[in-house]
Each structure stands twice: as C-alpha cells, then as structure tokens.
Design an enzyme around this catalytic site. Structure first.
Site, mmCIF file in Angstrom:
data_model
loop_
_atom_site.group_PDB
_atom_site.id
_atom_site.type_symbol
_atom_site.label_atom_id
_atom_site.label_comp_id
_atom_site.label_asym_id
_atom_site.label_seq_id
_atom_site.Cartn_x
_atom_site.Cartn_y
_atom_site.Cartn_z
ATOM 1 N N ASP A 1 75.981 9.138 49.703
ATOM 2 C CA ASP A 1 76.951 7.951 49.400
ATOM 3 C C ASP A 1 77.073 6.946 50.048
ATOM 4 O OD1 ASP A 1 79.155 10.798 48.978
ATOM 5 O OD2 ASP A 1 77.359 11.177 50.995
ATOM 6 N N ASP B 1 81.433 15.354 52.007
ATOM 7 C CA ASP B 1 81.808 16.808 51.391
ATOM 8 C C ASP B 1 80.585 17.105 50.968
ATOM 9 O OD1 ASP B 1 81.730 15.491 49.107
ATOM 10 O OD2 ASP B 1 83.999 15.805 48.623
ATOM 11 N N ASP B 2 79.725 16.409 50.147
ATOM 12 C CA ASP B 2 78.292 17.806 49.259
ATOM 13 C C ASP B 2 77.035 17.555 49.875
ATOM 14 O OD1 ASP B 2 77.707 15.304 47.766
ATOM 15 O OD2 ASP B 2 79.508 15.189 47.770
ATOM 16 N N ARG C 1 88.829 15.996 49.423
ATOM 17 C CA ARG C 1 89.503 15.266 48.764
ATOM 18 C C ARG C 1 90.377 15.732 47.472
ATOM 19 N NH1 ARG C 1 84.215 11.731 47.689
ATOM 20 N NH2 ARG C 1 83.577 11.191 49.947
ATOM 21 N N ASP D 1 83.280 10.478 54.678
ATOM 22 C CA ASP D 1 84.266 12.403 54.626
ATOM 23 C C ASP D 1 83.408 12.690 53.345
ATOM 24 O OD1 ASP D 1 84.783 10.103 52.694
ATOM 25 O OD2 ASP D 1 86.602 11.358 52.295
ATOM 26 N N TYR E 1 73.154 5.549 48.477
ATOM 27 C CA TYR E 1 72.913 5.177 47.031
ATOM 28 C C TYR E 1 72.462 3.744 46.636
ATOM 29 C CZ TYR E 1 76.241 8.206 45.537
ATOM 30 O OH TYR E 1 78.075 9.550 45.379
#
Length: 697
Positions: A250, A258-259, A550, A256, A362
């Site tokens: 991320d 989420d994956d 989200r 947050d 990233y």
C-alpha cells in the site's frame, strides 16, 4: 431515488451548467454541434416549426390573455434574465421581475408579446432552486447579518431571520449551511434564510475540505467507535494460513490495509495466487447499527490529504486492518493462473486466519524490482514473493491486453500538505511495478468473484458497463467509417468481442484524438444487483469484494460468499433502492474529491497568474473555447476563444468533431493536441482561465 430527486446533486448539476455557460463552453446536446447537412436540414425544419409555434402562441395571446409558460430562470449578470421553457423556448424577464428571482428557480408566468419581443409578467413560484445551501456570512452597511450563496449564478445577499446553528460569533466571510425559509415570491418581502450549521471560519486552512463535505451533506468524521467489539463469526471453522508469507502493498501512510497477497509456483508452470481480504462482516451483522452506518455512507471518502472511513477507526485501522505480524480473520480466494496469464475464473473461497509478514510500500517495492537505488532490503521470503508477483502481474497484463481491455496508464497527482493542512506541493505520480502487481491481483480476484456470485446466486453487487450509449451507435459507426475501421468489425461494436477489438485497435493506433472522440459515446459504468458484463474491462462479470472496509457493496458480496461456503442462511439480496443509493453516494464522493481539488488548485496556482507558462493536453473543445489538462500538476484550465485568437469571430470550436476551425474551413487544433498556456484569471466560481501562448491568429 433518482438524480432529479436529490436536491444537492441537482444543484451541483445546475451550478456546473451555469459555470459552463458563463465560460461559453456549454453544449446542451449533440444537435447543437453536428454540422452534417442532414443535421443542418433538421435544425432548419425545427426552427421553422418553433417559429410556427411561436406565431400560434402570439395569436393565442392576442385573443386569450391566459397564455402561460412554465420553465427555469436563467439569470444574466446585467440584471435581466430569461424563462427557459421545457420546449427550449426563451422569454425575457425584465430586471424589475428578476429582483424577486434566483437563477435556477422554476416559475410560471404570463408571456406578453410586443412585436418580435416577449416578456414574462405575473410570475409565480413553482419550486425554488435553493433549499439547503452553502453560504458565506456578510454584514450589510447597517450591520445586519446576511448570507451570500456559494453559487456562481447567484450573487445576492439573503437576510438571516434565525440562527439555529448553536454558533453565535460569526465573522465576515465565515462559511455556513443555510436553509431558505422564504422565497421573495412567497410574499412578505425579500428572500429569507435560517443558518442551520456553522462550518468553518473564513481564515481556516481546513476550509476547502469542510465546506465541500458539508455542502454535499457528507460526514466530516468516521462513525463513533463502540466501547468494545465482538467478533460474531466464532462458530465458523477457519483454515490456519499463518504459516504462509502473506504481504500487504500500500501507500506508506495507509492504515486500513484490507488486502494481502501470497503466491506460489505450480509444478507445471504458472502460479497459485491467494488473495486474503479483511473480514469486517465478522464484526458487523446485517441490520445492526454499524451496518446501518456503513449502508448510509456506502463508501469511505478519499480526498487530497484527508480520508473519512466508512467504518469506525477502530475497525478500519485496527481490528480489521491486516497489520504486520498480527493474526487476522480473513476471507481468502485462491486462483490458478497459467504461465500465459490465463485463468479459468474459478475461485476457491475459504475463511481463514493469516499473519501478514510484511507491510510494504509501493515505492519501496517498485524501486527494488525496477533496479533503482533504495534502502529497502527484503528478506529472502519477501524477495521471492514480490519477484513471483511481478512475473504473475506481467503475464496477466499481457493476457488482458490481448484478450480483454486495458487502459493506458495516466499519471496521478499527489497533493502534499504542510503541517497546518495547507497545500505544500503537487507531485506527479506514475504507475509503477508494485501498483501493477496489486491492480492485476485485484482485477483477477474480482473477476472470479463475479463469476462465483453469478453462478451461485444470480445476484450480488456487480460493476457493469454496457459499452456505447445505444442511442449513439449509428454516430460511432459513421465515425469509424471515416477512419477506415473494417466494415465487418463496425457491425459488431455492440457485442463484447466487437467492443474489445475496437478498444484494442484504438490502443494500438495511439491516436489521442480518435480515442477521445470515441470515448464521448461511451455509456456510464453502474452498479447492478444482477449479473451483467463490464464492456469497459472486457469482462463477463466484475463484482468487487476486495475492499469491504471501504465499500458497502463489497460487504454485501462478502456475506453472499460466506453463506455459500458455510451453508448459512443467504443474506438479503440488495434491492434496486439500495443500488441507487450507492450510485448516488459514489457520485457525491467523486464530486467532493473534484471540488476539493479545484479549490486547492486555485489557491496553488494563484501566485502563477500571468507569469508561468504550462504545457497541457487539449481534453475538450466547445464553441466557447478549449479545456486544457496541465501536465505538470493535473489542473484543468479553460481557454476562451477570445484568448485563442485576436479575432474570436474567426474561431469555431466544434465539440462533435473535437476540432477548432479557423475561418470556417481550416482545422487548427484537435483533441489530444499539446499546447502552451499562461494563466490569466481565477474566477469567483474557482474556474481557472488561461490564454494560448501561440495564438491561432
């Protein structure tokens, strides 16, 4: 609820139209810009018919004093206005009558003809344009409290008759939410309003965010946290996957997560890809208070420098976030991918427990994989994961590029804020290797989930796109004929295969002009409760489940998937009203993001007025001018025809053809052209006006 039933969205639409008209760039419909002989002939016949109708109305009015028209007020800055009727006729409203009206009001009135001229009198109000609105506080010369609506087409002071905001110490220029309590046509004097909510002081650096959010009636904060949270899915068996080295990728500041991804090589080549997704539905049951909060918000709101979660902070940033080295309950999808990127779209879902072994950023991952100098030094396990993921994402991209649709990469723009929350700089952000890894993994996971939900339930929350606007197919085909697109393929553009083939052809043609013209005929993407294809991506089905922290639609899909793999009761299938509510919420969120960016751009670029020269791409052409996207920072600048040519009468912007024509026959500019502009003005409505450096004449 439809768009016309939502007063905030309708005010947004009217504001946009008024601002475009003020700049001379509003085109009501294609009929206004199509210069084909057939269209001109039709327009001529239409004018004749309107003239006949007008003559009939004049004759009726001479015999009958009860000729009334109903329509919308369009104000002119010189004080007069027009009543625009539903049949597109305009009638003059004198300045004396306009004193009691506001731009956008729906009215009825008696039309009086004097020769070729008309005027409206005996006006009555059908529906006021303003209801709930954003305004600035102003004290008149007598010190009386008034409010000025923040609307480009309305420049009046409205008397404040009541303050129910709970805030007393108003200063000049403060921002508030007001409610129109009396329209001037409703008797008893002028317009009156009640201040319902104080937003922010005039000098607060948070102004753009708070004004935009409250103006759209969007929340400024996350839902309030509960004292404690109970995980309610304890009885469902879960697979222990804590030994598998899942990683998250991320932005560095993301909380947050989420994956998470884990990938392994297959013996015969290819990969097994595991996508683990946070499980907020384990804490939130259908119909409970947290679920109602999530349903009402529908999405987390992401603005430059700000985010407002759909769920509580404790859930989104802590209990459900896939934090490094912490066990989390998840929903996992496993997919088998061939060496060439092909996947049979089958997905094995399971409830599981994982422990992320790396919170990666990233830029760090991209620097490492792209061979850039970096301080990021992954261990052997992480190194193997990101290397395999890179190979997987390349194969999947090539497969989609060959068999479906992909979009050309365009830069994003990151708004960097200072310590006080003001805008410090704007960075150009290009898509890199790590972004491509996550994108390909999520697209594949959502594609497979769409097939799963379609097979199991014939229901869910599906992202759909029907290709071209079906009413404009003939125009698309005519356009493609002009550019020698194969006739047999032209006949197939309404099919998935035909549409994808065209998009791939456009991609290879590398023509920004043609691509932009074809894009104008595209339908809008929508959410649907029943399976339908997504032409824009070239997919039979696309149902997102990868962002349940989200998106409320992803929570709905989670519940359906869970019921299928656990045998529990099937949750309630979403109704059309739920889908419409989510579509409206998405429009409001996108509008909020756009408005905040526009506001920040105006503050950021104001010091550069009449000094800095920028390069930009022509992204829209109208009769009034061109719109240019600045490559350096992503701002959109409007260049009126008067700032394109020394004699603007020689210039004609044709929106339908996407060209600027000089002297009636010379095409001097196209969509996609790169031009140099200098900023000359920022309007009260926060529009940025520029001039061409190399004028057309």
């Amino acid at each position: 609820m439809s768009l016309k039933d939502n007063p905030i969205l309708m005010q947004l639409k009217m504001k946009s139209i008024d601002e475009k008209k003020a700049r001379g760039e509003y085109v009501e419909s294609k009929e206004n810009t199509d210069n084909s002989p057939a269209k001109k002939s039709k327009e001529k016949e239409d004018r004749k018919l309107r003239n006949v109708n007008l003559t009939v109305k004049k004759n009726q009015q001479s015999k009958n004093s009860d000729l009334w028209e109903q329509g919308t007020v369009r104000a002119n800055e010189k004080g007069f206005g027009f009543l625009e009727s539903d049949n597109r006729e305009s009638y003059f409203i004198p300045p004396k009558e306009m004193h009691c009206l506001m731009n956008g009001d729906k009215i009825s009135g008696r039309v009086v003809f004097q020769g070729e001229k008309s005027r409206v009198e005996h006006i009555s109000l059908v529906e006021p344009f303003l209801t709930r609105f954003v305004a600035r506080v102003h004290y008149d010369e007598k010190g009386k409290l008034t409010v000025v609506p923040d609307h480009g087409g309305i420049n009046i002071n409205i008397d404040v008759v009541n303050n129910s905001s709970g805030h007393e110490d108003f200063k000049e220029g403060d921002w508030v939410i007001a409610l129109l309590t009396r329209h001037a046509l409703q008797g008893g004097g002028g317009h009156q309003a009640e201040i319902k909510e104080f937003i922010v002081h005039a000098d607060d650096e948070q102004t753009p965010w708070w004004v935009v959010l409250r103006g759209l009636d969007l929340p400024k904060e996350s839902p309030a946290d509960l004292p404690e949270y109970d995980f309610k899915d304890k009885d469902f068996p879960r697979v222990d996957m804590t030994d598998k080295p899942f990683i998250t990728i991320d932005s560095a500041k993301t909380q947050d997560m989420d994956d998470a991804l884990y990938i392994e090589s297959r013996e015969n080549g290819g990969w097994n890809l595991y996508v683990a997704i946070a499980d907020p539905t384990g804490y939130i049951y259908e119909g409970d208070s947290l679920d109602e909060y999530a349903a009402a918000r529908a999405f987390s709101i992401y603005l430059p420098g700000r985010d407002i979660p759909m769920l509580t902070r404790k859930l989104s940033d802590d209990l459900c976030s896939l934090r490094e080295n912490e066990e989390r309950n998840v929903l996992v999808g496993r997919m088998e991918v061939e060496p060439d990127g092909h996947c049979n779209k089958n997905i094995d879902f399971s409830l599981a427990v994982i422990k992320s072994q790396g919170k990666l950023a990233y830029d760090d991952v991209s620097d490492y994989l792209e061979g850039c100098e970096t301080d990021f030094s992954p261990n052997d396990v992480i190194k193997e994961q990101i290397t395999l993921l890179k190979d997987f994402s390349k194969a999947r991209y090539v497969y989609r590029r060959t068999n479906a649709c992909v979009f050309k990469d365009k830069p994003d723009y990151e708004f960097v804020l200072n310590e006080n929350g003001g805008l410090k700089e704007i960075k150009v952000v290009h898509k890199r290797t790590a972004n491509g890894i996550v994108e390909e993994a999520m697209i594949l996971a959502n594609t497979c989930a769409g097939k799963f939900l379609a097979d199991k339930f014939q229901a869910g929350i599906f992202n759909t796109h029907s290709g071209f606007d079906h009413e404009k197919i003939g125009e698309v085909q005519e356009l493609l004929e002009q550019f020698n697109y194969p006739p047999d393929d032209i006949e197939k553009i309404e099919t998935m295969d035909g549409y994808c083939k065209l998009k791939r052809w456009l991609y290879d043609s590398n023509s920004a002009y043609l691509d932009a013209r074809v894009h104008k005929y595209s339908a809008f993407a929508e959410m649907s409760p029943v399976p339908a294809p997504h032409f824009g991506m070239g997919l039979d089905y696309y149902a997102t489940w990868t962002s349940p922290i989200r998106k409320y639609g992803d929570m709905i899909n989670h519940r359906l998937i869970k019921s299928a793999i656990t045998g529990s009761a099937t949750p309630k299938i979403p109704e059309d009203s739920t889908i419409e509510s989510m579509n409206l919420a998405r429009k409001l969120n996108r509008s909020a993001e756009r408005q905040v960016k526009d506001w920040l751009y105006t503050d950021y670029l104001r010091p550069h007025i009449k000094s800095t020269v920028y390069e930009g791409e022509v992204v829209d052409i109208t009769r009034g001018g061109i719109k240019v996207l600045l490559q350096e920072n992503g701002a959109r600048v409007f260049v009126p025809t008067s700032f394109m040519c020394n004699d603007k009468k020689r210039v004609d912007g044709n929106n339908s053809l996407g060209v600027v024509i000089l002297d009636g026959n010379k095409k001097v500019m196209h969509l996609g052209d790169v031009v140099k502009v200098r900023l000359v003005e920022i309007s009260e409505s926060r529009s940025i006006i520029g001039e061409l450096i190399d004028r057309l004449y």
